[in-house]
Design a protein around this motif. Structure first.
Motif, short mmCIF file in Angstrom:
data_model
loop_
_atom_site.label_atom_id
_atom_site.label_comp_id
_atom_site.label_asym_id
_atom_site.label_seq_id
_atom_site.Cartn_x
_atom_site.Cartn_y
_atom_site.Cartn_z
N PRO A 531 0.80 -1.24 0.00
CA PRO A 531 0.00 0.00 0.00
C PRO A 531 0.83 1.28 0.00
CG PRO A 531 -0.15 -1.12 2.13
CD PRO A 531 0.66 -2.01 1.24
N ASP A 532 2.15 1.16 0.11
CA ASP A 532 2.98 2.37 0.12
C ASP A 532 3.34 2.83 -1.29
OD1 ASP A 532 3.05 2.45 2.91
OD2 ASP A 532 4.70 1.02 2.96
N ASN A 533 3.09 1.97 -2.28
CA ASN A 533 3.54 2.28 -3.63
C ASN A 533 2.47 1.96 -4.67
OD1 ASN A 533 6.60 2.88 -3.34
ND2 ASN A 533 6.28 1.03 -2.12
N TRP A 534 2.59 2.64 -5.79
CA TRP A 534 1.78 2.29 -6.96
C TRP A 534 2.68 1.58 -7.97
CZ3 TRP A 534 1.07 7.78 -5.66
CH2 TRP A 534 -0.15 8.04 -5.01
N ASN A 810 6.42 5.75 -5.22
CA ASN A 810 6.13 5.84 -3.80
C ASN A 810 5.06 6.90 -3.51
OD1 ASN A 810 6.88 7.14 -0.91
ND2 ASN A 810 7.28 4.93 -0.96
N LYS A 811 4.08 6.51 -2.72
CA LYS A 811 2.96 7.41 -2.46
C LYS A 811 3.37 8.59 -1.59
CE LYS A 811 -0.50 3.77 -2.81
NZ LYS A 811 -1.46 2.93 -2.07
N GLY A 812 4.36 8.38 -0.75
CA GLY A 812 4.78 9.46 0.13
C GLY A 812 5.74 10.41 -0.56
N GLU A 854 18.08 13.23 -14.21
CA GLU A 854 19.06 14.25 -14.57
C GLU A 854 18.38 15.55 -15.01
OE1 GLU A 854 22.08 12.62 -17.18
OE2 GLU A 854 21.65 10.63 -16.39
N ARG A 874 22.04 14.24 -10.66
CA ARG A 874 21.95 12.86 -10.21
C ARG A 874 22.15 11.89 -11.36
NH1 ARG A 874 22.84 12.79 -5.41
NH2 ARG A 874 21.64 10.91 -5.07
N ARG A 879 21.69 1.13 -8.07
CA ARG A 879 20.39 0.90 -7.43
C ARG A 879 19.22 1.44 -8.25
NH1 ARG A 879 22.98 4.95 -4.46
NH2 ARG A 879 22.06 7.01 -4.77
N VAL A 881 18.91 1.11 -11.61
CA VAL A 881 18.77 0.51 -12.95
C VAL A 881 18.33 -0.94 -12.94
CG1 VAL A 881 20.50 2.11 -13.85
CG2 VAL A 881 21.22 -0.17 -13.15
N GLY B 50 7.02 5.16 3.24
CA GLY B 50 5.64 4.72 3.41
C GLY B 50 4.64 5.69 2.83
N ALA B 51 3.41 5.21 2.71
CA ALA B 51 2.34 6.07 2.23
C ALA B 51 2.08 7.15 3.27
CB ALA B 51 1.08 5.25 2.00
N PRO B 52 1.66 8.34 2.82
CA PRO B 52 1.47 9.45 3.75
C PRO B 52 0.45 9.10 4.83
CG PRO B 52 1.34 10.21 1.47
CD PRO B 52 1.40 8.73 1.42
#
Lengths: 943, 412, 179
Positions: A531-534, A810-812, A854, A874, A879, A881, B50-52
């Motif tokens: 749930p932290d990522n799409w 990442n959702k955050g 970049e 950057r 990490r 690729v 983490g998600a917010p």
């Protein structure tokens, strides 16, 4: 002649440029090695496996031991005959483009740290330096003038020792205390560098005659008013070329404005960043001007040694210093294009010239490289594409591209043109109107950089096609298949690309891929578990041209009576393995790779070539006229760029080897096989040249006894057959051809220059013909040059690549993490598979950087201010690729006779579009500006 | 009045067309988002990566590790079932919906002065974030803090301790700054020393506290001025996470991303006004001390500085723009207590991305590169050359600071 | 700027004491004073790790140190190995034996332009030496390699061959245990 003698000759003799004797001994060459301790490459006996494949790169041992391989590594004491003392120089630059430059003040450095020599615009003027016109004006900005760009150099500061240089430079860093600024002024105004329009309206099908096309008719050029292009030709179907072109352009525009009901008209903008090539070897040169002999000895990092040598000679020869001789030593280098056509070379040469007899090294640190190194152009693209909603066919494609060229012209015009002609990616566009204009700006000079406009336009096209599929509610690969170019179909210039197009084959593979097929189910599952990522999946494909439309490869191969093969080549080793693969190409005809390779060779005096005019814009009449001179060629030598080694460089190597085979080894073999009564072992069989095969380094044909190369070499030398060949080729989307009489046999070859050498046993009358730097220079006859109209084709050689990416957002933080990727490549015949795989891996990484990481501001706060480094800019790390998971697949060639096609640039492109598409799949929103940073993702989500 | 106001606005909202109501809601949500930022809710309620607001951020306390809870609108694991009243009780009194006490890591001791209107706005905003159906990890604490009832006693003792200083005669900016700093920003939670039960010592408010072995330095006006802070620098520092005095690091670094970077200039200026006062004391400036005026230890320290520091911080302590902070004018060097200096040199600082293109490179950890003697020499050099701290740290004092640090590490 | 004496062991040879400036970066010492140019200047700021050398500690451990941000005098009294010191050579200077990392990088076409290769060789060599003292479990291997090489920047290769070659060396030398 022994190899040592050959090498000495190439070191000690040379061609004449502007009355200057120019010689060149690359750092990698035996010539220099004879004078230095080590050479870079090892003989092929060491790197060749038993199976005829390369076991390792021929330069690998030197490279892995940290030996002096790069120009950067060289100090005066490394160079034979140079003084031991090493001086150092730096460029003083103004970093405000809105202020008059009013001179410099170094007094605050104190007496101890004052430079030993300060070179300014006044000096160049007074001393009669003729700075290369293509990099002019004002290499050093005169006091009282407005800078052309942020970071405009104003002086070359020279110290004759390291310590004072080091201390002074550390005081001069990160501040502009040394610059006196005058009044605030408007920015320097420069004219656009180039503006082009490619209009095509095809017939009912691609095979029908085009109504209008660049190749058939003309590229369109605008009037420039107030530094903007103005397309003011009156549209007229029956007018001149421009008016007719504008008629069709205007018609397309109107059709897009009032489209039929069943059309979907896509209309969006894309922006791409200015990219620092970040070649890890920063620009550098180290030169010693010996006033006593008026000789400049010059070690330099360049991708175009012939151009650099020529222009350096022309710059210094007319000056008060005078130049009798220029000894150039290009190192192995790396540039991704940024060391091609690079102004830095001439600053380094000037630093040496003003060294007062002390060798001077001008070497950028990373901050300086960011500040003035050539950049990839930033594009602002407006795309319109009309699609038939019922059958999903593309109808009209319209593009307007603004290209930021930075402060100097460099290759900006052609980058804009190439960007426009690549915009179609892999699709057949029945009607298209593609405009591109490259502008001056106060940003850092942009030029040749891996991708050359095509990365910018094609990655955008691939995102557009994906988005359109979404709007139509269909599978994005199905939409691609519907519109893909198939063999024989025309590109947007109306030219037919070379050979078979295998794009659909790649699309079929991609749509069968499990990750693609199940992407929505996978997303559902992944999103539920994490749930932290799409999670998202994206695909993109493209095909990229290679070459420049004016390619001029040169190669020379010789073998001794003992069977030792030497290859000399214009190519520079950039890390792509060119010296290894070219050595292997020789084996096609000689059964063995070259034992010894010299790269970056500029001495081709045996061919006595001359050139004039600009091959891109000369008229047919002008070309016909100059071709009466059998020594005239369209261009002397290619740079090592534009992905040209695999195809173009191999062409020269292969043709030289073919001459040696046909006129040396094959007649020698026939003679051996025919020894004995009534034609010996050859008599009972029919022996044909086309049946010749090399097996384990031995030649056989039609059941004849396999003969080792050394035996053939010995016989060819005894009989005075052809044992050496130097060739020159010219390609304008097609090869120049001519006839030569080689050792009494007339033959038509895809070459426009040829000189040969006869074996040791040749009769004196034959040897006497070898009067052109040791070669017999042959006069070409019935030359057929590619017509100048082909310039409008813009592109015909393509390699296709596709990439499928899995990533998560990442959702955050909004950060994107690439999880995995798979790439498909079709590049014809593969010379060294490991080198191709390495190019894919490296290209994909660079594409990931372009798509995700970049970025820097173009102007104020950007690299021109001299405080940028890799902390802020950057580069992709391992990490980033998917280093452990990524995979790739090279399509097998259609047959072993497939040409080897260039891929160095193209492998970088689809991953960028695929990432854009995967992010859209992940977050449900489109980010059309690259790089897709967390800030842009958050903006898209909130917007 | 404050209690009435929300009901009033609700009544108004009902009376106007739906579109306007939506706009009003949107405004409240936006305000809530801003206030959530000012209150730095994310610091504890969003885990790294983490998600917010989905919780899971471990908060190390002297009594064990507490995990930030899920405050997304998820009905099962989040606060999806909270009413405005319940939310207000949780924020200001540490009362969970089921009546249990929240761990005092939740700074309700500061939030207890938050207005009902602000609480409602934050609640409205949190209801718009993506619900995350995941429970935060279970907190495990030592007795009596593992018993939520035990917290009752703690609450009775200290729960409402933060009382605002009188604002009579202060400017509006000062008052706003006070609310931002003392209530929403809950700055005192770290910058105030804590007694044995973990409660802030209110008489020593903002005089500096210890946090995970680092000193959260004093924010008193005179102390700030002595360390070189001006009003402008302080606002800049909050806005950009960096100023001439250095960058935010350690526990202050996430505060930048989660909170101060998103605050408006007016509020940041107000915070600076509150901290430095309406009439700020003169900031102290220091001249670099020449090498021959340094103690023997500091002179030895200089060579260590040239060996392992100057590559980034500059031979003359001038720093490198966008790379590494200057030592000249650096506020950490000016603390009499060199704990942070020792910790930073020993631990290093991770790579720090600030706003825009600012991206300071990581500072290596020198714990196993420098002996205690070398460290003492280096610290003395930094203190004397650029810190205005002529006193010298003896090796055993540095040893002690190192020992404190490792004791802290062990405690965690 | 004052000079001070510097003495160190460089690729097994004792060097100095020689007087060099007290603020001289190690990379400049190697390049301009010793003519050892294999430790490459990439960023000059400690970011890309192309310039790293190996320091052999008295306790038998070895570590990477970035020479572009570390002063030459930091190495006073220390034992330093640079990229030039790994291979064995015969009297004519011809390479007769590479270290296992170098050999595998060569065999696997790990580098292209090779500017960053010295840094990767040194980092991976330090890793091998570390695991020779303390092997790791197979399940940790990819992460351990990432931890050891992850800071190094390469612009040509995309890292794949450096990483897989390093993995092969760890397996070949039996530095990875099942689990």
């Amino acid at each position: 002649m022994s190899n040592r003698e050959i090498s000495r000759r190439s070191f000690l003799q040379g061609g004449l440029v502007a009355g200057v004797s120019v010689t060149l001994a690359p750092l990698s060459s035996q010539a220099l090695a004879a004078l230095m301790e080590n050479s870079v490459t090892v003989p092929s006996e060491q790197w060749l496996g038993n199976n005829g494949q390369a076991r390792f790169r021929n330069d690998a041992l030197s490279k892995v031991c940290g030996s002096k391989v790069f120009a950067r590594d060289i100090r005066a004491k490394d160079m034979p005959g140079w003084p031991q003392q090493q001086g150092h120089a730096m460029l003083l630059k103004t970093v405000r483009a809105d202020r008059i430059y009013d001179g410099y003040d170094l007094s605050w450095l104190g007496a101890e740290l004052q430079p030993d020599r300060i070179v300014t615009a006044d000096d160049l003027q007074k001393d009669g330096i003729v700075f290369p016109e293509e990099h002019a004006p004002d290499p050093l900005l005169p006091a009282g003038k407005v800078p052309m760009f942020i970071g405009h150099p104003v002086a070359i500061l020279i110290w004759n020792d390291f310590e004072r240089y080091r201390q002074a430079k550390s005081k001069l860093k990160f501040n502009d205390k040394a610059i006196r600024y005058g009044a605030q002024v408007p920015y320097y105004k420069g004219e656009p560098y180039g503006s082009f329009r490619y209009v095509r309206v095809g017939g009912p099908t691609s095979a029908d005659e085009d109504e209008f096309a660049s190749l058939k008719d003309s590229i369109l050029f605008p009037m420039i008013r107030n530094r903007r292009p103005e397309w003011n030709s009156q549209p007229d179907l029956h007018g001149n070329l421009n008016e007719r072109g504008m008629f069709y352009a205007e018609r397309m525009k109107q059709q897009l404005q009032t489209p039929p009901e069943d059309w979907l008209v896509f209309d969006e903008r894309y922006k791409t960043p200015s990219i620092e090539p970040a070649a890890l070897e920063p620009d550098n040169g180290n030169g010693w001007y010996d006033p006593a002999t008026k000789t400049l000895h010059f070690v330099v990092a360049t991708q175009c040694p012939v151009e650099a040598a020529t222009e350096t000679a022309k710059m210094i020869a007319p000056s008060r210093f005078g130049l009798a001789k220029l000894n150039m030593h290009p190192g192995y280098t790396v540039g991704y294009g940024s060391k091609d056509h690079n102004i830095f070379v001439y600053y380094a040469a000037l630093a040496a010239l003003y060294g007062a007899g002390v060798p001077i090294r001008l070497a950028n640190d990373r901050y300086e490289q960011f500040q003035s190194g050539i950049k990839r152009h930033s594009f602002d693209i407006h795309y319109q594409l009309a699609v038939d909603k019922k059958d999903h066919s593309f109808k009209i494609f319209r593009a307007e591209m603004d290209v930021d060229g930075g402060g100097r012209i460099n290759y900006s015009a052609s980058v804009a043109a190439v960007g426009a002609t690549a915009a179609q990616s892999i699709y057949y566009m029945p009607q298209s109107d593609l405009q591109a204009t490259a502008y001056h700006s106060r940003g850092v000079e942009a030029g040749s950089m891996r991708g050359y406009g095509t990365l910018q336009s094609m990655a955008s096209t691939e995102m557009m096609v994906d988005e359109i599929a979404g709007r139509l509610g269909i599978d994005a690969i199905d939409l691609r298949k519907k519109n893909v170019l198939r063999s024989g179909m025309k590109n947007t210039q109306g030219a037919v690309p070379a050979g078979a197009l295998r794009l659909n084959e790649i699309l079929e593979k991609a749509s069968a891929n499990e990750i693609w097929k199940n992407r929505d189910a996978r997303k559902k599952q992944f999103d539920a578990q994490d749930p932290d990522n799409w999670y998202g999946v994206g695909f993109a494909i493209c095909q990229k041209d290679f070459g420049t439309g004016s390619e001029a490869p040169m190669a020379s191969i010789e073998y001794t009576a003992e069977g030792h093969i030497t290859l000399r080549h214009i190519g520079i080793e950039l890390g792509t393995g060119m010296s290894t693969s070219q050595a292997l190409v020789v084996a096609d005809f000689l059964g063995n790779p070259a034992n010894e390779v010299s790269t970056g060779v500029t001495d081709w005096s045996e061919l006595q070539l001359t050139t004039s005019g600009n091959p891109y814009i000369m008229s047919q009449a002008e070309q016909d006229n100059v071709l009466r001179n059998p020594r005239w060629v369209g261009k002397i030598a290619s740079a090592s760029s534009a992905t040209n080694s695999a195809y173009y460089f191999s062409h020269a190597t292969r043709e030289a080897a073919r001459v040696l085979f046909n006129h040396g080894l094959w007649p020698a073999a026939l003679e051996i096989w025919r020894q004995g009564p009534y034609g010996g072992q050859a008599n009972p069989y029919v022996v044909r040249r086309e049946d010749a095969h090399w097996v384990d380094g031995k030649l056989t044909a039609n059941g004849m006894e396999p003969l080792p190369f050394a035996m053939l070499a010995k016989r060819a030398h005894e009989r005075g057959l052809v044992t050496g060949a130097t060739v020159h080729g010219f390609n304008r989307w097609s090869w120049a051809e001519s006839e030569f009489t080689i050792d009494g046999v007339r033959e038509r070859l895809p070459l426009d220059g040829l000189a040969v050498k006869y074996g040791d046993g040749a009769p004196n009358v034959k040897k006497a013909q070898m009067n052109s730097a040791g070669f017999h220079l042959l006069d070409r006859q019935n030359v057929a040059y590619p017509v100048t109209q082909l310039n409008n084709a813009a592109v015909t050689y393509y390699s296709p690549v596709a990439t499928l990416v899995e990533l998560k957002v990442n959702k955050g933080s909004g950060e994107v993490k690439v999880l995995d990727h798979h790439t498909w490549v079709e590049c014809g015949r593969v010379l060294v598979p490991e080198l191709v795989k390495g190019q894919i891996e490296g290209g994909v990484a660079m594409g990931i950087g372009h798509a995700l990481l970049e970025e820097m501001p173009l102007y104020e706060g950007g690299p021109g201010e001299g405080d940028w480094n890799f902390n802020r800019y950057r580069l992709p790390h391992a990490r980033d690729v998917a280093v452990w998971k990524q995979t790739s697949e090279i399509l097998p060639p259609l047959s072993p006779s497939d040409p080897s096609k260039g891929i160095a640039e193209v492998v970088m492109i689809p991953v960028a579009g695929a990432i854009g598409n995967a992010v859209a799949h992940a977050i449900g929103k489109r980010v059309r500006d690259l790089p897709i940073t967390s800030a842009r993702i958050k903006e898209a989500l909130n917007g | 009045m404050k209690q009435l106001f929300p009901r009033l606005s609700l009544a108004v909202a009902l009376a106007v067309p739906a579109l306007l109501a939506q706009a009003a809601d949107q405004k409240q949500i936006e305000r809530g988002e801003y206030l959530a930022r000012a209150s730095d809710c994310m610091a504890c309620h969003t885990a790294p990566g983490g998600a917010p607001f989905a919780g899971g951020q471990p908060i190390v306390s002297p009594f064990g590790t507490i995990y930030g809870t899920n405050i997304t609108p998820d009905k099962e694991h989040g606060i999806g079932q909270y009413s405005d009243d319940e939310f207000f009780a949780a924020v200001t009194q540490g009362k969970r919906r089921d009546g249990a006490n929240l761990y005092p890591a939740m700074p309700y001791t500061s939030y207890h002065l938050m207005s009902r209107e602000d609480s409602d706005a934050i609640h409205a905003y949190l209801q718009t974030v993506e619900p995350i159906n995941r429970a935060a990890p279970v907190t495990s604490l030592s007795f009596p803090f593992n018993v939520r009832l035990g917290l009752m006693g703690w609450n009775m003792l200290y729960g409402k301790d933060v009382q605002l200083a009188p604002a009579d005669g202060k400017s509006e900016a000062w008052k706003r700054g006070q609310y931002m700093v003392d209530v929403l920003g809950h700055c005192g939670e770290c910058h105030t020393p804590r007694g044995l039960p973990g409660a802030m010592q209110q008489d020593k408010r903002l005089t500096g506290g210890l946090l995970n072995g680092y000193l959260a330095p004093s924010l008193l006006a005179d102390d700030l001025a002595a360390r070189g802070w001006t009003h402008q620098d302080l606002s800049t520092f909050l806005k950009h996470g960096m100023s001439a005095q250095g960058t935010m690091f350690n526990e202050m670094f996430p505060v930048f991303h989660n909170s101060t970077v998103g605050l408006n200039d007016q509020d940041l200026a107000a915070m600076a006004t509150f901290l430095l006062g309406d009439q700020p004391p003169q900031a102290r400036t220091l001249a670099a001390v020449p090498t021959d005026k340094l103690s023997a230890s500091a002179q030895r320290g200089r060579q260590h500085y040239l060996n392992v520091c100057a590559g980034c911080h500059g031979v003359e302590g001038e720093g490198k723009p966008h790379i590494a902070v200057a030592m000249q004018g650096n506020t950490t060097l000016r603390l009499e207590d060199s704990r942070n200096l020792v910790r930073v040199i020993e631990d290093g600082i991770g790579e720090q991305k600030f706003a825009g293109f600012e991206h300071m490179q990581p500072m290596p950890a020198f714990a196993d590169k420098l002996s205690t003697e070398q460290l003492a020499d280096l610290v003395n050099y930094l203190r004397q050359a650029w810190g205005g701290q002529p006193t010298e740290l003896a090796v055993n004092q540095v040893e002690q600071l190192k020992a404190d640090a490792s004791a802290e590490h062990k405690a965690h | 700027m004052a000079n001070r004496p510097l003495q160190l062991t460089l690729n097994g040879q004792s060097v100095g004491p020689v007087e060099v400036p007290d603020d001289l970066p190690m990379i400049d010492y190697l390049h301009e004073y010793r003519n050892l140019t294999g430790s490459r200047l990439g960023c000059g700021q400690g970011i890309c790790h192309a310039c790293v050398v190996i320091v052999d500690n008295p306790d038998g451990t070895s570590e990477e140190v970035r020479t572009c941000i570390t002063g030459a005098h930091f190495f006073d009294g220390k034992k330093v190995r640079t990229i030039e010191g790994h291979a064995h050579r015969d009297e004519s200077g011809k390479v007769t034996e590479l270290n296992p990392i170098q050999q595998k990088f060569v065999d696997k076409f790990a580098f292209q332009c090779s500017y960053c290769a010295p840094g990767f060789v040194n980092a991976a060599t330090v890793l091998v030496e570390k695991l020779q003292r303390q092997p790791i479990k197979k399940s940790q291997m990819e992460q351990v390699i990432e931890d050891s090489l992850g800071h190094h920047i390469c612009r040509c290769t995309g890292y794949v061959r450096y990483y897989s070659a390093t993995r092969d060396v760890l397996l070949d030398l039996d530095l990875v245990k099942e689990g």
